[in-house]
Design a protein around this motif. Structure first.
Motif, PDB file in Angstrom:
ATOM      1  N   MET A  83       0.827  -1.212   0.000  1.00 31.89           N
ATOM      2  CA  MET A  83       0.000   0.000   0.000  1.00 31.89           C
ATOM      3  C   MET A  83       0.860   1.260   0.000  1.00 31.89           C
ATOM      4  O   MET A  83       0.460   2.293  -0.556  1.00 31.89           O
ATOM      5  CB  MET A  83      -0.934   0.000   1.215  1.00 31.89           C
ATOM      6  N   LEU A  84       2.045   1.198   0.573  1.00 30.69           N
ATOM      7  CA  LEU A  84       2.960   2.339   0.492  1.00 30.69           C
ATOM      8  C   LEU A  84       3.415   2.568  -0.949  1.00 30.69           C
ATOM      9  O   LEU A  84       3.561   3.715  -1.390  1.00 30.69           O
ATOM     10  CB  LEU A  84       4.172   2.112   1.399  1.00 30.69           C
ATOM     11  N   VAL A  85       3.633   1.488  -1.691  1.00 26.90           N
ATOM     12  CA  VAL A  85       3.971   1.619  -3.112  1.00 26.90           C
ATOM     13  C   VAL A  85       2.799   2.226  -3.881  1.00 26.90           C
ATOM     14  O   VAL A  85       2.975   3.140  -4.708  1.00 26.90           O
ATOM     15  CB  VAL A  85       4.359   0.252  -3.707  1.00 26.90           C
ATOM     16  N   PHE A  86       1.603   1.722  -3.627  1.00 30.17           N
ATOM     17  CA  PHE A  86       0.398   2.279  -4.260  1.00 30.17           C
ATOM     18  C   PHE A  86       0.255   3.762  -3.927  1.00 30.17           C
ATOM     19  O   PHE A  86      -0.047   4.587  -4.793  1.00 30.17           O
ATOM     20  CB  PHE A  86      -0.826   1.501  -3.765  1.00 30.17           C
ATOM     21  N   ILE A  91      -1.133   8.422  -5.293  1.00 29.04           N
ATOM     22  CA  ILE A  91      -1.815   9.388  -4.423  1.00 29.04           C
ATOM     23  C   ILE A  91      -0.916  10.528  -3.950  1.00 29.04           C
ATOM     24  O   ILE A  91      -1.368  11.667  -3.844  1.00 29.04           O
ATOM     25  CB  ILE A  91      -2.432   8.665  -3.207  1.00 29.04           C
ATOM     26  N   ILE A  92       0.340  10.240  -3.674  1.00 27.03           N
ATOM     27  CA  ILE A  92       1.222  11.274  -3.128  1.00 27.03           C
ATOM     28  C   ILE A  92       1.278  12.531  -3.989  1.00 27.03           C
ATOM     29  O   ILE A  92       1.163  13.647  -3.447  1.00 27.03           O
ATOM     30  CB  ILE A  92       2.632  10.700  -2.879  1.00 27.03           C
ATOM     31  N   LEU A 485     -10.130  17.711  -7.693  1.00 31.93           N
ATOM     32  CA  LEU A 485      -9.787  16.852  -6.569  1.00 31.93           C
ATOM     33  C   LEU A 485     -10.006  15.381  -6.895  1.00 31.93           C
ATOM     34  O   LEU A 485      -9.999  14.541  -6.015  1.00 31.93           O
ATOM     35  CB  LEU A 485     -10.600  17.250  -5.341  1.00 31.93           C
ATOM     36  N   VAL A 486     -10.197  15.072  -8.159  1.00 30.10           N
ATOM     37  CA  VAL A 486     -10.299  13.688  -8.607  1.00 30.10           C
ATOM     38  C   VAL A 486      -8.998  13.326  -9.309  1.00 30.10           C
ATOM     39  O   VAL A 486      -8.428  14.134 -10.037  1.00 30.10           O
ATOM     40  CB  VAL A 486     -11.497  13.497  -9.557  1.00 30.10           C
ATOM     41  N   TYR A 487      -8.524  12.108  -9.068  1.00 36.49           N
ATOM     42  CA  TYR A 487      -7.212  11.689  -9.549  1.00 36.49           C
ATOM     43  C   TYR A 487      -7.065  11.842 -11.056  1.00 36.49           C
ATOM     44  O   TYR A 487      -7.958  11.509 -11.830  1.00 36.49           O
ATOM     45  CB  TYR A 487      -6.961  10.228  -9.166  1.00 36.49           C
TER      46      TYR A 487
END
Length: 520
Positions: A83-86, A91-92, A485-487
């Motif tokens: 999840m950190l990779v995701f 998201i970052i 605010l949408v990816y």
């Protein structure tokens, strides 16, 4: 505990207090106090994320579950690393470009203030009852073996006061500075214990011949009482997404990054640091089933391993690692809870307050949360192991929040009303499941990880149904006036291949796959 060990621990407390307090300066803005003025580089972010993630409650919790149920508890860690990779890939960049200060702020800017206030309250409850109270409880168990005749909370209070003091005076800068030192101790300490435990066996084959095969298997049957294999597909990723991608406790370090590349590499570094926990912490505890088969409670296995195998002096050094974990978990949770209480709740009702007043208010909240957590901590004893308490609470609290973040980030039809109704309805189902599982047992009990999946699926149905209903009526999706605010896919900086975060993300994923296949 010998005099040498005690001196080492006391000297460490003095050193870490000085190290944190030297960061003290007059903060002029909330961004400086809560986000270190967005100046953090990737090594500090990665080390602080790791120190925050592996708290004293995690050390005791992972070890106790390793003793009670075997290495399957490592599933939480490798899924957390994935999840950190995701988080790093998808998201970052979005979080940093929208210059968020807190996670509840996202829900207001994507949806409305109702969702922000709701999530703020849930986040504070989770941080205080899970992170701070869990750390205090774990410490009380640990110190029981050192000073059985003295009131345990005297020692816990001393460490809480020290961590609270440098957090109040130095803000996130002081937390990052102390976490950097403490992350090293959190690695070295368990490594020394693990070496001592491994030395008790002549070979890996000898150990395998002495334990039941299921204790050294990551993939467990669907009816396993701890981690059924179907929960690896939905439930654990839900908890991992909440903790790594939407929990202020963790994300605050990312929000303080000086660049997107630093934030991404910091997250991936934290993922790498989670992998050795299988060998440094969980496997030694599982080996404890052979060495100490008759412990009164699994929560005591890690202190037992330390006190049994470490000589004076070395014990003191490893003890500092545990003290480091305690202080890191407390200071991180205090900073996160204080920022949410101040910026997402207090400022909402008193928007005219000046920055300096808000900083003072945040410091008051820190004191309040320490006191409340101290009262709550003894209640954790009612659960079989500390880790089950930590994950059970998250399993009921987090799914509606994860639903709002996932749909808010990746689905442009998600509406403000649907988000609020999702939070209310999802929490309602969670309450019903708690009543069923722990009090009435009308249907059940239903495993808390399966309950997490049920809550998430129900919340998703509510989100989709209300959003499509409003969309079909022609009601617009609320959007920020300046930036969506949408990816949307972001462009990465043009870096040499050996400097690209993608390379390290790939290596981490391959390492995880190798471990899962080896211990399946």
């Amino acid at each position: 505990m010998g005099t040498t060990d005690l001196v080492i621990v006391v000297l460490y407390l003095i050193f870490i207090s000085w190290w944190g307090l030297r960061i003290k300066h007059d903060q002029k803005t909330t961004e400086d106090f809560f986000l270190a003025d967005r100046t953090l580089s990737w090594p500090f972010i990665g080390l602080s994320l790791f120190a925050t993630n592996i708290s004293s409650s995690s050390i005791i919790g992972l070890a106790s579950s390793g003793y009670e149920t075997g290495i399957s508890v490592f599933n939480y860690e490798w899924i957390g690393a994935v999840m950190l990779v995701f988080f790093a890939i998808f998201i970052i960049p979005f979080y940093l470009r929208t210059r968020l200060t807190t996670m509840p702020e996202f829900l207001e800017r994507r949806f409305d203030s109702r969702s922000r206030i709701y999530f703020s309250v849930i986040s504070i409850i989770a941080n205080v009852t899970i992170d701070i109270a869990g750390a205090l409880y774990a410490s009380s168990l640990f110190l029981k073996g050192l000073f059985p005749s003295i009131d345990l909370y005297i020692f816990v209070l001393i460490m809480a006061v020290i961590a609270g003091l440098y957090t109040i005076l130095g803000g996130l800068r002081a937390v990052i500075a102390t976490d950097t030192i403490q992350a090293v101790l959190l690695t070295v300490g368990p490594a020394v214990v693990a070496y001592s435990v491994f030395s008790e066996f002549s070979s890996w084959q000898e150990f395998r011949s002495l334990v039941q095969p299921e204790l050294i298997s990551l993939i467990r049957p669907a009816d396993d009482p701890f981690i059924p294999w179907p929960t690896l597909i939905v439930s654990l990723p839900i908890l991992g997404f909440y903790f790594m991608c939407s929990n202020q406790h963790m994300v605050q370090r990312i929000l303080g990054a000086q660049s997107i590349d630093d934030a991404r590499k910091g997250a991936i570094l934290a993922g790498f640091l989670k992998i050795p926990l299988l060998f440094f912490l969980i496997l030694p505890a599982t080996m404890g089933t052979v060495l100490f088969p008759d412990l009164s409670t699994p929560n005591l296995i890690y202190p037992e391993l330390m006190f049994e195998f470490l000589p004076p002096g070395v014990l003191g050094l490893v003890l500092t690692g545990f003290v480091a974990a305690l202080m890191s978990s407390i200071d991180s949770a205090l900073t996160a809870s204080s920022s949410i209480a101040t910026l997402d709740i207090y400022k909402t009702f008193f928007p005219e307050r000046k920055e300096t007043h808000l900083i003072k208010t945040g410091k008051v909240f820190i004191l309040i949360f320490v006191l409340f957590a101290s009262v709550w901590a003894p209640l954790i004893e009612q659960f079989p192991t500390l880790w089950e308490y930590l994950q059970a609470v998250l399993s009921y609290l987090s799914p509606p929040i994860v639903t709002c973040f996932v749909f808010g980030l990746f689905w442009n039809k998600a509406s403000s009303d649907s988000a609020f109704y999702t939070l209310i309805a999802g929490s309602g189902i969670a309450i019903l499941l708690v009543i069923n599982n722990y009090f009435l047992e009308i249907i059940g009990p239903i495993h808390y990880l399966y309950s997490s999946t049920i809550i998430f699926l129900f919340s998703s149905v509510v989100m989709i149904a209300f959003s499509l209903h409003q969309f079909n009526k022609g009601m617009p999706v609320q959007e920020h006036p300046e930036i969506s605010l949408v990816y949307k896919k972001s462009e990465s900086p043009d870096l040499p291949w050996y400097k690209s975060y993608k390379l390290y993300a790939l290596i981490l994923c391959l390492l995880i796959a190798a471990i899962v296949i080896t211990f399946r």
